[in-house]
Design a protein around this motif. Structure first.
Motif, mmCIF file in Angstrom:
data_model
loop_
_atom_site.group_PDB
_atom_site.id
_atom_site.type_symbol
_atom_site.label_atom_id
_atom_site.label_comp_id
_atom_site.label_asym_id
_atom_site.label_seq_id
_atom_site.Cartn_x
_atom_site.Cartn_y
_atom_site.Cartn_z
ATOM 1 N N ASN A 1 -7.798 -6.755 1.574
ATOM 2 C CA ASN A 1 -6.468 -7.352 1.628
ATOM 3 C C ASN A 1 -6.524 -8.865 1.433
ATOM 4 O O ASN A 1 -5.730 -9.426 0.683
ATOM 5 C CB ASN A 1 -5.826 -7.004 2.974
ATOM 6 C CG ASN A 1 -4.329 -7.114 2.929
ATOM 7 O OD1 ASN A 1 -3.687 -6.483 2.085
ATOM 8 N ND2 ASN A 1 -3.767 -7.920 3.800
ATOM 9 N N ASN B 1 0.815 -1.216 0.000
ATOM 10 C CA ASN B 1 0.000 0.000 0.000
ATOM 11 C C ASN B 1 0.849 1.268 0.000
ATOM 12 O O ASN B 1 0.495 2.254 -0.639
ATOM 13 C CB ASN B 1 -0.983 -0.022 1.168
ATOM 14 C CG ASN B 1 -2.191 -0.885 0.866
ATOM 15 O OD1 ASN B 1 -3.072 -0.488 0.102
ATOM 16 N ND2 ASN B 1 -2.217 -2.091 1.411
ATOM 17 N N ILE C 1 -5.290 -4.155 -3.466
ATOM 18 C CA ILE C 1 -4.480 -3.129 -2.812
ATOM 19 C C ILE C 1 -5.411 -1.982 -2.417
ATOM 20 O O ILE C 1 -5.937 -1.266 -3.268
ATOM 21 C CB ILE C 1 -3.354 -2.646 -3.749
ATOM 22 C CG1 ILE C 1 -2.436 -3.819 -4.104
ATOM 23 C CG2 ILE C 1 -2.568 -1.508 -3.089
ATOM 24 C CD1 ILE C 1 -1.411 -3.527 -5.169
ATOM 25 N N TYR D 1 -8.558 4.784 1.842
ATOM 26 C CA TYR D 1 -7.312 4.078 2.138
ATOM 27 C C TYR D 1 -6.112 4.719 1.436
ATOM 28 O O TYR D 1 -5.000 4.667 1.944
ATOM 29 C CB TYR D 1 -7.443 2.591 1.784
ATOM 30 C CG TYR D 1 -8.481 1.917 2.634
ATOM 31 C CD1 TYR D 1 -8.377 1.949 4.026
ATOM 32 C CD2 TYR D 1 -9.576 1.293 2.062
ATOM 33 C CE1 TYR D 1 -9.344 1.367 4.828
ATOM 34 C CE2 TYR D 1 -10.549 0.701 2.855
ATOM 35 C CZ TYR D 1 -10.430 0.746 4.236
ATOM 36 O OH TYR D 1 -11.385 0.172 5.033
ATOM 37 N N ARG D 2 -6.377 5.310 0.263
ATOM 38 C CA ARG D 2 -5.299 6.037 -0.415
ATOM 39 C C ARG D 2 -4.804 7.144 0.526
ATOM 40 O O ARG D 2 -3.611 7.341 0.712
ATOM 41 C CB ARG D 2 -5.789 6.610 -1.748
ATOM 42 C CG ARG D 2 -4.674 7.128 -2.635
ATOM 43 C CD ARG D 2 -5.080 7.125 -4.106
ATOM 44 N NE ARG D 2 -6.363 7.781 -4.366
ATOM 45 C CZ ARG D 2 -7.468 7.163 -4.780
ATOM 46 N NH1 ARG D 2 -7.461 5.854 -4.981
ATOM 47 N NH2 ARG D 2 -8.593 7.823 -4.989
ATOM 48 N N PHE E 1 -2.773 5.680 3.588
ATOM 49 C CA PHE E 1 -1.394 5.278 3.314
ATOM 50 C C PHE E 1 -0.548 6.440 2.787
ATOM 51 O O PHE E 1 0.660 6.490 3.030
ATOM 52 C CB PHE E 1 -1.373 4.068 2.377
ATOM 53 C CG PHE E 1 -1.854 2.821 3.072
ATOM 54 C CD1 PHE E 1 -1.055 2.195 4.017
ATOM 55 C CD2 PHE E 1 -3.123 2.302 2.819
ATOM 56 C CE1 PHE E 1 -1.508 1.063 4.699
ATOM 57 C CE2 PHE E 1 -3.583 1.175 3.491
ATOM 58 C CZ PHE E 1 -2.767 0.556 4.430
ATOM 59 N N ALA F 1 -5.108 0.921 -1.148
ATOM 60 C CA ALA F 1 -4.772 2.291 -1.559
ATOM 61 C C ALA F 1 -5.171 2.552 -3.011
ATOM 62 O O ALA F 1 -5.310 3.696 -3.431
ATOM 63 C CB ALA F 1 -3.282 2.553 -1.373
#
Lengths: 121, 300
Positions: free
Chosen positions: B262, B31, B267, B275-276, B279, B269
């Motif tokens: 996951n 990530n 992925i 989530y982008r 991370f 991110a």
């Protein structure tokens, strides 16, 4: 006929060491003359391959058999290549193990463990 | 958010490690590499690499990795045993007039060949694994895989790390380490500029963190901790970090959505802004730590 036993101490009244490769001493015992000779195991402090080095010393001491509770794969390969028979000890006493061997009460060691090769280095 | 590409020190090597498997090394590595976009991801967990399951790269290069091991010419060997005595790893034995070589024990130092007075020893190649290089949406993916039955992963890791800096454009490198604190981990973090320690908020997590923390301290590596799978209860890992002055860079909550993504090999991110951002923010903190510590170092 000479045999070898991994020993915790340089003493015939001592106990059989649980490790072959890293035993502090080996007893080299002559069955016919009953002469006991102790050698230091220089492999005990090896970073790796202790079993191979210890087995080489046993090969060089010209014994016909080894009496041990355990033996690793690499050591067994060296011993077997030299025609040395590996017997499994049943007692922790050296004297008792010699007596058992003389009376043909010991079996050959079947389970050869894979050892912990490679994890040290 | 500042431009992460500008913040990235060129060829900065960030190693992600943990005391045990399953704490989130690969989660963090893939990530972070994805958040950095133009990056290099190196899977040093050569015993069981899994980063490629997330990146699903198209492999451009696949090469065999080999090491040199000795072979003996029995006609030249006169049994002096100098090689047997020389080998620190006891990879050689001399039995019944024959030299026996234990390939698995050999560390390829070449010493036996040099020391042999009869020049009876030469070297041959032994395949130990494969190196694959591919691409995944801007991320260069490098993966090493040990051959079945090979005991030592070090040569494969060495080759991976020597290849990861070979790209012409300079980009941050994320090193996904093997679990634990053994030789293969030491090899993986050896050249790292920064170590990120993944940990779990449990007693086991604390214990395993303590092991890797001791390792990075020993190697004098700059480091911080990410606690993964956090829940709202007392956390021995956090207490341990506070007691020892270890910086906790992020606490990732126990999150079903993240876990599901996951475990499906996705992925996070790349899948959602949430989530982008998570991370990218972590990456920014890492870059700040690195540049801050670099500044502190230069003042010393």
């Amino acid at each position: 006929m000479k045999i070898a036993i991994p020993a915790d101490d340089k003493n015939i009244d001592s106990t059989v060491c649980q490790s072959f490769g890293r035993t502090p001493y080996f007893l080299i015992y002559d069955i016919d003359t009953e002469i006991a000779d102790f050698i230091d195991n220089s492999a005990a402090s090896s970073q790796g391959g202790a079993g191979i080095k210890a087995a080489q010393a046993i090969v060089d001491s010209k014994v016909s058999a080894i009496l041990t509770p355990r033996c690793g794969q690499n050591a067994a390969e060296v011993l077997t290549a030299a025609g040395i028979l590996i017997y499994k000890t049943e007692s922790s006493s050296i004297k008792e193990s010699i007596a058992a061997f003389k009376e043909k009460r010991l079996d050959q060691l079947q389970e050869i463990h894979a050892g912990s090769h490679g994890h040290g280095g | 958010m500042p431009d992460l590409t500008d913040m990235a020190a060129k060829n900065l090597k960030i190693a992600i490690l943990s005391g045990k498997g399953g704490t989130g090394k690969t989660l963090l590595s893939v990530n972070l590499a994805s958040a950095a976009i133009d990056s290099v991801y190196v899977d040093c967990d050569v015993e069981e690499p899994n980063g490629h399951l997330f990146f699903k790269p198209k492999w451009n290069i696949e090469t065999e990795i080999s090491v040199k091991i000795p072979q003996v010419d029995p006609h030249k060997c006169d049994g002096c045993k100098r090689c047997v005595e020389f080998c620190k790893f006891n990879a050689l034995a001399y039995i019944n007039g024959k030299l026996k070589i234990f390939d698995d024990v050999c560390h390829s130092c070449g010493g036996c060949q040099i020391i042999c007075p009869q020049r009876a020893i030469t070297e041959k190649d032994r395949a130990v694994g494969t190196l694959s290089i591919g691409d995944s949406e801007g991320v260069h993916v490098l993966s090493g895989m040990m051959k079945t039955g090979i005991a030592l992963g070090i040569p494969v890791i060495n080759e991976l790390l020597s290849q990861c800096g070979s790209f012409e454009d300079e980009r941050p490198i994320f090193i996904d380490c093997p679990p634990g604190s053994s030789c293969i981990v030491m090899e993986s973090i050896k050249d790292a500029d920064y170590c990120l320690l993944a940990a779990e908020p449990t007693m086991f997590g604390k214990h395993d963190l303590e092991m890797v923390w001791s390792l990075v301290e020993l190697f004098k590596k700059r480091h911080s901790v990410v606690i993964n799978k956090c829940v709202d209860q007392s956390d021995p890992t956090e207490e341990f970090c506070n007691e020892n002055g270890i910086k906790i860079l992020e606490k990732i909550p126990f999150d079903v959505e993240l876990g599901t993504l996951n475990s499906n090999g996705r992925i996070a991110a790349r899948e959602s802004k949430k989530y982008r951002d998570l991370f990218s923010s972590l990456l920014e903190k890492i870059y700040r730590e690195v540049s801050h510590e670099a500044a502190v170092d230069s003042e010393r």
